[in-house]
Design a protein around this motif. Structure first.
Motif, mmCIF file in Angstrom:
data_model
loop_
_atom_site.group_PDB
_atom_site.id
_atom_site.type_symbol
_atom_site.label_atom_id
_atom_site.label_comp_id
_atom_site.label_asym_id
_atom_site.label_seq_id
_atom_site.Cartn_x
_atom_site.Cartn_y
_atom_site.Cartn_z
ATOM 1 N N TYR A 42 13.947 0.557 -2.025
ATOM 2 C CA TYR A 42 13.622 -0.348 -0.911
ATOM 3 C C TYR A 42 14.853 -0.806 -0.132
ATOM 4 O O TYR A 42 14.848 -0.896 1.086
ATOM 5 C CB TYR A 42 12.873 -1.567 -1.471
ATOM 6 N N ARG A 43 15.938 -1.115 -0.840
ATOM 7 C CA ARG A 43 17.139 -1.667 -0.190
ATOM 8 C C ARG A 43 18.145 -0.584 0.178
ATOM 9 O O ARG A 43 19.209 -0.866 0.703
ATOM 10 C CB ARG A 43 17.831 -2.647 -1.129
ATOM 11 N N GLN A 44 17.825 0.651 -0.196
ATOM 12 C CA GLN A 44 18.786 1.731 -0.023
ATOM 13 C C GLN A 44 18.766 2.275 1.393
ATOM 14 O O GLN A 44 17.746 2.242 2.062
ATOM 15 C CB GLN A 44 18.400 2.836 -1.006
ATOM 16 N N ARG A 45 19.914 2.793 1.835
ATOM 17 C CA ARG A 45 19.982 3.415 3.146
ATOM 18 C C ARG A 45 19.148 4.699 3.129
ATOM 19 O O ARG A 45 19.260 5.497 2.193
ATOM 20 C CB ARG A 45 21.437 3.742 3.480
ATOM 21 N N ARG A 96 0.846 -1.196 0.000
ATOM 22 C CA ARG A 96 0.000 0.000 0.000
ATOM 23 C C ARG A 96 0.886 1.252 0.000
ATOM 24 O O ARG A 96 0.634 2.220 -0.714
ATOM 25 C CB ARG A 96 -0.904 -0.018 1.245
ATOM 26 N N ALA A 97 1.976 1.201 0.798
ATOM 27 C CA ALA A 97 2.910 2.328 0.853
ATOM 28 C C ALA A 97 3.539 2.547 -0.521
ATOM 29 O O ALA A 97 3.692 3.683 -0.970
ATOM 30 C CB ALA A 97 3.988 2.073 1.907
ATOM 31 N N PHE A 98 3.876 1.443 -1.214
ATOM 32 C CA PHE A 98 4.451 1.550 -2.557
ATOM 33 C C PHE A 98 3.441 2.159 -3.522
ATOM 34 O O PHE A 98 3.799 2.867 -4.462
ATOM 35 C CB PHE A 98 4.863 0.174 -3.082
ATOM 36 N N ALA A 99 2.142 1.838 -3.301
ATOM 37 C CA ALA A 99 1.125 2.378 -4.187
ATOM 38 C C ALA A 99 1.038 3.904 -4.024
ATOM 39 O O ALA A 99 0.905 4.628 -5.008
ATOM 40 C CB ALA A 99 -0.221 1.736 -3.884
ATOM 41 N N TYR A 100 1.144 4.386 -2.787
ATOM 42 C CA TYR A 100 1.147 5.836 -2.566
ATOM 43 C C TYR A 100 2.453 6.459 -3.064
ATOM 44 O O TYR A 100 2.457 7.522 -3.659
ATOM 45 C CB TYR A 100 0.999 6.165 -1.076
ATOM 46 N N GLU A 150 12.014 12.402 -0.899
ATOM 47 C CA GLU A 150 11.863 10.958 -0.681
ATOM 48 C C GLU A 150 11.828 10.631 0.808
ATOM 49 O O GLU A 150 11.080 9.748 1.250
ATOM 50 C CB GLU A 150 13.011 10.210 -1.365
ATOM 51 N N GLN A 151 12.647 11.358 1.584
ATOM 52 C CA GLN A 151 12.621 11.118 3.028
ATOM 53 C C GLN A 151 11.263 11.481 3.623
ATOM 54 O O GLN A 151 10.749 10.791 4.499
ATOM 55 C CB GLN A 151 13.735 11.922 3.723
ATOM 56 N N GLN A 152 10.695 12.587 3.129
ATOM 57 C CA GLN A 152 9.366 12.986 3.603
ATOM 58 C C GLN A 152 8.336 11.906 3.277
ATOM 59 O O GLN A 152 7.474 11.583 4.088
ATOM 60 C CB GLN A 152 8.971 14.312 2.961
ATOM 61 N N MET A 153 8.461 11.345 2.079
ATOM 62 C CA MET A 153 7.537 10.272 1.687
ATOM 63 C C MET A 153 7.736 9.052 2.585
ATOM 64 O O MET A 153 6.772 8.428 3.036
ATOM 65 C CB MET A 153 7.778 9.872 0.226
ATOM 66 N N VAL A 207 8.219 5.586 -5.630
ATOM 67 C CA VAL A 207 9.670 5.736 -5.599
ATOM 68 C C VAL A 207 10.302 4.904 -4.462
ATOM 69 O O VAL A 207 11.442 4.472 -4.553
ATOM 70 C CB VAL A 207 10.070 7.235 -5.465
ATOM 71 N N LEU A 208 9.504 4.644 -3.416
ATOM 72 C CA LEU A 208 10.045 3.871 -2.293
ATOM 73 C C LEU A 208 10.324 2.427 -2.698
ATOM 74 O O LEU A 208 11.185 1.766 -2.118
ATOM 75 C CB LEU A 208 9.085 3.905 -1.101
#
Lengths: 328, 238
Positions: free
Chosen positions: B131-134, B119-123, B142-145, B126-127
């Motif tokens: 996914y595997r990134q620090r 669901r988070a990916f749907a919103y 992206e951090q806000q997301m 870019v996450l």
């Protein structure tokens, strides 16, 4: 394949290849380690025992400092508590080896929990100073509580017994020490990957953000101290299985610094790093044992150099190397 | 609409400095309510009091009609309130994946958690790429997301958002607020703290204006947006 599975499957496959690549050498290493006493002298086995005790100590210190980010400088005290608890459990209560090891771990863990509870009120330098003071106080207690610890005369440790067989030398103790160290290593990997391990790392990064995630930060911090002390206590219990004598002099800040150096050299926050640091640095320390003055200077120098130039320790470099080889 | 959260006469202090005095507000179920005001007016403190990161010195906080005043922060999360704390606190050393898992720390339903990652990916598509990134290597937007996605992982009934527009380009602000609206339409009630008055009044149905730790004004967002006097007095005349 639906996208959901694609995301889940990709990394899993990559890491299972890596895991297989690591499994073979790991099994070979364990077999070689298990056979060590067959091929080598008593001295080599003694050194191996000492290194394994350092491994358990480092794993424990890494949990509280590396994973949870809580500065604890009383590791040697918990180690000492473990040694005395195991020795006295054996001497006075006649407990078998497993009982002694558990007693050592549990007594140290209880005190670790108490220190953790006190430490909740502090952070950073204050926490470091408080735990340092606790370590010094415990060493004073070891030195002066003569009826129990033998004070400055030290304490003779009677041979411990496993299933009715007395352990009289390093070679006999070695399988126990190796087995328990591997067990603790396995437990560390499990803890580090569990919710608790994740909570440790969250607390290390930010108390506030961790709280916002619903992590009970106080409980998690106490748990870190408690677990770390348990490891140190078990390490003490292991030491007591292959040693015949303990003197409080070796249970002070120097020992804490040695273990801290191992963890930093290996790489704070990395289980493999703690393992690596203990072995590498333990060997250096054993080689330099004949020259105590040089030894302490070398420790200091190594610690400073690593903090300056390799703050993340050996572990990241080694794991890059392993991964690089995996691609060839 | 039934009331999900209400503050009655809530006060809070940092040491001897009074941060909030007698703040009362109400968040109906299903709404987006905005909390506006200048820097230091007490907006973030209000959120922190609700999530129990800051203790209150007086008043009552009711969530679903029950007092949460004596609860610990993790109990509040479990009850259904998740916060995106101010200051962009992602866990920088951890991967995006671990950040999301931490958001679900109190949940035991692995299957539900996996669904919510999707669901988070749907919103925030870019996450999925990150996914595997620090998390520390992500851009500000992206951090806000990730922060919002992480808070949603607790499956909260009420989401407390602290300045989601902070430091973002106007385009990104539009994008993030579009998603915030979608999250709300999908059933999550939102209490929103914002400096960006225009955007906040645009997406909320009701707004409170804090001044020096007190509620100075409140009303339906549309009428606050149309009220020139209020705009000039409290909101920097936008």
């Amino acid at each position: 394949m639906p996208p959901q599975q694609a995301v889940a499957a990709l990394p899993a496959r990559a890491s299972s290849n890596l895991r297989l690549g690591l499994l073979v050498p790991a099994v070979a290493a364990v077999v070689a380690l298990a056979l060590l006493p067959v091929f080598t002298s008593g001295y080599v086995v003694y050194v191996a025992n000492v290194l394994l005790v350092y491994v358990v100590l480092s794993l424990g210190l890494n949990l509280v400092i590396g994973e949870a980010g809580q500065f604890s400088l009383s590791h040697a005290a918990f180690y000492g508590i473990g040694i005395y608890a195991a020795a006295l459990g054996n001497k006075l209560l006649g407990l078998p080896l497993v009982g002694c090891l558990l007693l050592a771990g549990v007594v140290a863990a209880l005190l670790g929990g108490v220190i953790g509870t006190i430490a909740l009120r502090m952070r950073d330098i204050y926490l470091a100073l408080t735990t340092f003071a606790f370590g010094e106080a415990m060493q004073w207690l070891f030195l002066n509580w003569e009826p129990v610890t033998g004070g400055p005369n030290g304490l003779r440790i009677p041979p411990s017994s496993l299933f009715g067989v007395e352990i009289l030398n390093d070679k006999q103790a070695y399988p126990v020490v190796l087995g328990v160290a591997l067990l603790m290593l396995g437990a560390t990997v499990v803890i580090s990957r569990s919710r608790l391990g994740r909570a440790f790392r969250a607390v290390r990064e930010s108390d506030v953000a961790a709280m916002a995630m619903g992590i009970p930060v106080r409980r998690v911090k106490i748990m870190a101290f408690l677990l770390s002390a348990f490891y140190a206590g078990v390490a003490g219990g292991l030491f007591a299985t292959f040693s015949t004598y303990i003197h409080p002099e070796s249970l002070g800040f120097q020992t804490t610094m040695t273990v801290l150096t191992m963890v930093v050299v290996g790489g704070l926050g990395s289980t493999g790093g703690a393992l690596l640091g203990a072995v590498v640095f333990g060997l250096i320390s054993e080689l330099l044992r004949q020259a105590p003055a040089v030894q302490e200077m070398t420790y200091g120098l190594i610690l400073i150099l690593f903090m300056m130039f390799v703050p993340r320790g050996l572990a990241p470099a080694v794991s890059r190397w392993v991964r690089g080889r995996g691609h060839v | 609409m039934p009331e999900l959260l209400s503050l009655r006469d809530v006060s809070a202090a940092y040491g001897r400095i009074q941060a909030l005095s007698h703040v009362s507000l109400s968040v109906p179920e299903g709404a987006i309510v905005a909390l506006l005001g200048a820097n230091g007016a007490g907006k973030s403190t209000t959120l922190n009091v609700i999530s129990r990161l800051v203790p209150q010195s007086g008043g009552e906080i009711l969530f679903r009609g029950a007092s949460i005043a004596a609860r610990a922060s993790h109990e509040v999360v479990r009850a259904g309130i998740a916060q995106v704390p101010e200051g962009r606190e992602v866990f920088r050393e951890m991967s995006v994946r671990e950040n999301l898992e931490l958001g679900a720390h109190l949940r035991r339903d692995a299957r539900g958690v996996a669904e919510d990652v999707e669901r988070a990916f749907a919103y925030f598509p870019v996450l999925r790429e990150r996914y595997r990134q620090r998390a520390g290597t992500l851009s500000g937007g992206e951090q806000q997301m990730l922060l919002i996605a992480r808070a949603l992982m607790a499956r909260p009934a009420l989401l407390l958002l602290d300045e989601p527009s902070l430091g973002l380009s106007p385009l990104l602000v539009q994008q993030i607020f579009g998603i915030i609206r979608r999250i709300n339409e999908d059933g999550t009630t939102i209490l929103l703290v914002e400096q960006n008055v225009g955007v906040a009044l645009g997406c909320s149905s009701y707004a409170y204006i804090l001044e020096n730790g007190e509620i100075a004004h409140h009303g339906p967002s549309a009428s606050l947006a149309a009220d020139g006097a209020v705009q000039n007095a409290y909101l920097g005349g936008h």
